[in-house]
Design an enzyme around this catalytic site. Structure first.
Site, short mmCIF file in Angstrom:
data_model
loop_
_atom_site.label_atom_id
_atom_site.label_comp_id
_atom_site.label_asym_id
_atom_site.label_seq_id
_atom_site.Cartn_x
_atom_site.Cartn_y
_atom_site.Cartn_z
N LYS A 1 0.87 -1.18 0.00
CA LYS A 1 0.00 0.00 0.00
C LYS A 1 0.90 1.23 0.00
CE LYS A 1 -3.87 2.02 2.62
NZ LYS A 1 -4.75 1.87 3.80
N SER B 1 -9.88 2.13 3.00
CA SER B 1 -8.96 2.85 2.15
C SER B 1 -7.99 1.95 1.38
CB SER B 1 -8.14 3.83 2.99
OG SER B 1 -7.30 3.13 3.89
N SER C 1 -10.27 -0.25 7.18
CA SER C 1 -9.64 -0.06 5.87
C SER C 1 -8.95 -1.30 5.29
CB SER C 1 -8.62 1.07 5.91
OG SER C 1 -9.28 2.31 5.85
#
Lengths: 486, 34
Positions: free
Chosen positions: A78, A153, A177
């Site tokens: 990420k 997210s 998330s």
């Protein structure tokens, strides 16, 4: 069987048997990403050349008998994790020009174990969002329906794993998330206990809630990766010095006698009826494996969303004050004076949702309001944590839905923050209480995947992984692949 | 107690590679005092 369909365990077996090399795996997945990512927008940065080099080092290590736990296994990080010499944007214009001067601890540990990093995943700006639509680099699309959001997210991480770009991607979870995008993309998402995995080099959003974890297709791969990521790090003051169990070794144990708590409040109004049915069916599978179910009560759980939206913005307003256009990140042109430089650099560098949360947070922390909002929220947070503590006196895990509905359409909720925030209603409690939790694929509603959410006591990742693994041995939801990505 | 030894190395130039404006190891900002 094509290489991209393989899990980490299957790739490891093939690499060990010499059926293929890490370089071959890396090159074939890089080709796959190049061919398909235009549809998804799951990656912000590709690191193809470095990946091929890392893969050839992994092959050499294996030939020399030094294969680490992740030797030759392709992963995506990420873009919230700092990667030395590689652009690290956190999904924001603010950091569009930021080349990290160092590696996050988990990046370092996974590389040392032989992992091959193919790129950096798209995400909601500074991890603030539940649909990936707040990213400066545009929304990620859900591989199951390109008109829909993959969740957020960690939407880029989840979409990458669901579309078979990689078998595992790192992710972070402040209010859901990791687990929410995992549920909406038919992947496994594990948020470990607060303090289990180092956050050094992970860009901070809300420091009392943030935790790093992993998205994979199987609990087995999550166990393999967590074993490498977890452990004490003196560079993170919230890291806890607890021994790391052999997650992979313990995953095969039976769940006979496991006490599963069902939260009464989680099946009330707000939950899509078909999702509720699917989740109940998946709990019945756990019962068929010898688990027993008990109804439990979390009387204050309804307060978790409002509590979170005081605590998280307060911490974000403080954390994001470091982005001032002076030492790194976006700087406005031709500033009149220092104040103008601060205001315009931040005004230009941050998107709307980030600004909304900074302003909310600054307000709840301001003189005269602190006791009414932030202090009160911390007290309610303690009540919620106490609810979990009482519930775990009678049960080993708490099971329920990960999300109230399957994936929603892009654009549907982005203008209505309250509806968007309610997406995390079942997941936020675990963050407020610092508990580990996992989402496991448990079926489809209107051809869209949903997840079973399991929460454990502190440091009970092994129980969660075992429970998820035993469930996956009985079901094949996780093997379903989106039509466009077969 | 840990040994009283220097553990950090000097990486100023490396860290300042990301700075929008630097001269002689100092971060430059618009004039603050008239």
């Amino acid at each position: 069987m094509a290489l991209y369909t393989k899990t980490m365990s299957e790739l490891t077996a093939g690499l060990e048997a010499g059926e293929f090399t890490a370089v071959e795996v890396t090159e074939s997945l890089l080709e796959r990403i190049a061919a398909h990512d235009e549809k998804l927008n799951a990656l912000i940065t590709l690191t193809g050349d470095a990946a091929v080099e890392a893969a050839s080092r992994a092959d050499a290590d294996r030939a020399a008998g030094n294969a680490g736990a992740l030797n030759g296994l392709p992963v995506i990080h990420k873009d919230i994790f700092c990667t030395r010499g590689v652009k690290t944007t956190c999904g924001s214009k603010m950091l569009d020009n930021f080349i990290s001067p160092y590696d996050a601890t988990i990046v370092e540990r996974m590389a040392a174990a032989g992992a091959v990093v193919l790129g950096k995943a798209n995400m909601d700006e500074f991890a603030m969002g539940s649909s990936n639509e707040t990213s400066y680099f545009g929304p990620v699309r859900n591989p199951w329906d390109l008109e829909r959001a993959p969740g957020g997210s960690s939407g880029g991480s989840a979409a990458s794993v669901a579309a078979r770009f990689v078998p595992a991607a790192t992710a972070t979870d402040t209010g859901g998330s990791i687990r929410q995008p995992a549920a909406l993309t038919n992947t496994v998402g594990l948020k470990p206990t607060y303090g289990r995995v180092s956050r050094f080099g992970m860009i901070a959003f809300a420091s009392s809630l943030d935790q790093a974890g992993i998205i994979t297709r199987t609990a087995e791969d999550a166990a393999r990766t967590l074993g490498v990521m977890a452990g004490f790090d003196e560079r993170d003051s919230t890291s806890i010095d607890e021994p790391v169990p052999n997650y992979l070794g313990e995953i095969g144990d039976s769940i006979k006698g496991l006490r599963v708590g069902i939260v009464r409040q989680h099946f009330d109004e707000g939950l899509d009826a078909d999702c509720g049915t699917k989740v109940k069916e998946s709990i019945a599978v756990l019962e068929s494996l010898g688990a027993t179910t008990v109804e439990v009560d979390l009387p204050n759980i309804d307060l978790s969303v409002p509590t979170y939206y005081v605590v998280a913005p307060a911490e974000c307003s403080s954390n994001l004050s470091r982005f001032d256009g002076v030492r790194f990140g976006h700087r406005a042109d031709n500033a009149d004076d220092l104040f103008d430089l601060y205001c315009r650099s931040r005004g230009e560098g941050f998107g709307d949702e980030v600004k909304r949360r900074i302003m909310t947070g600054t307000y709840v922390l301001s003189a005269g309001y602190y006791d009414a909002y932030y202090l009160k929220a911390q007290q309610v947070r303690q009540l919620i944590a106490d609810d979990f503590r009482r519930a775990f006196a009678d049960v080993d895990v708490i099971a329920g839905p990960t999300t109230p509905t399957p994936a929603f359409k892009l654009g549907d909720k982005v203008d209505d923050p309250i509806t968007m925030y309610l997406n995390d209603i079942y997941t936020i409690g675990a963050n407020l209480a610092g508990l580990p939790a996992i989402s496991v694929p448990c079926g489809f509603v209107n051809d869209l995947p949903i997840g079973l959410h399991l929460v454990g006591t502190h440091f009970a990742e092994s129980t969660l992984l075992r429970c998820a693994h035993q469930y996956q041995l009985q079901t094949d939801w996780h093997t379903a692949c989106p039509e466009d990505f077969k | 107690l840990r040994p009283d030894a220097v553990t950090e190395s000097d990486q100023r130039d490396h860290f300042q590679e990301n700075a929008p404006s630097v001269t002689d190891g100092l971060y430059l900002v618009p004039k603050v005092i008239e």
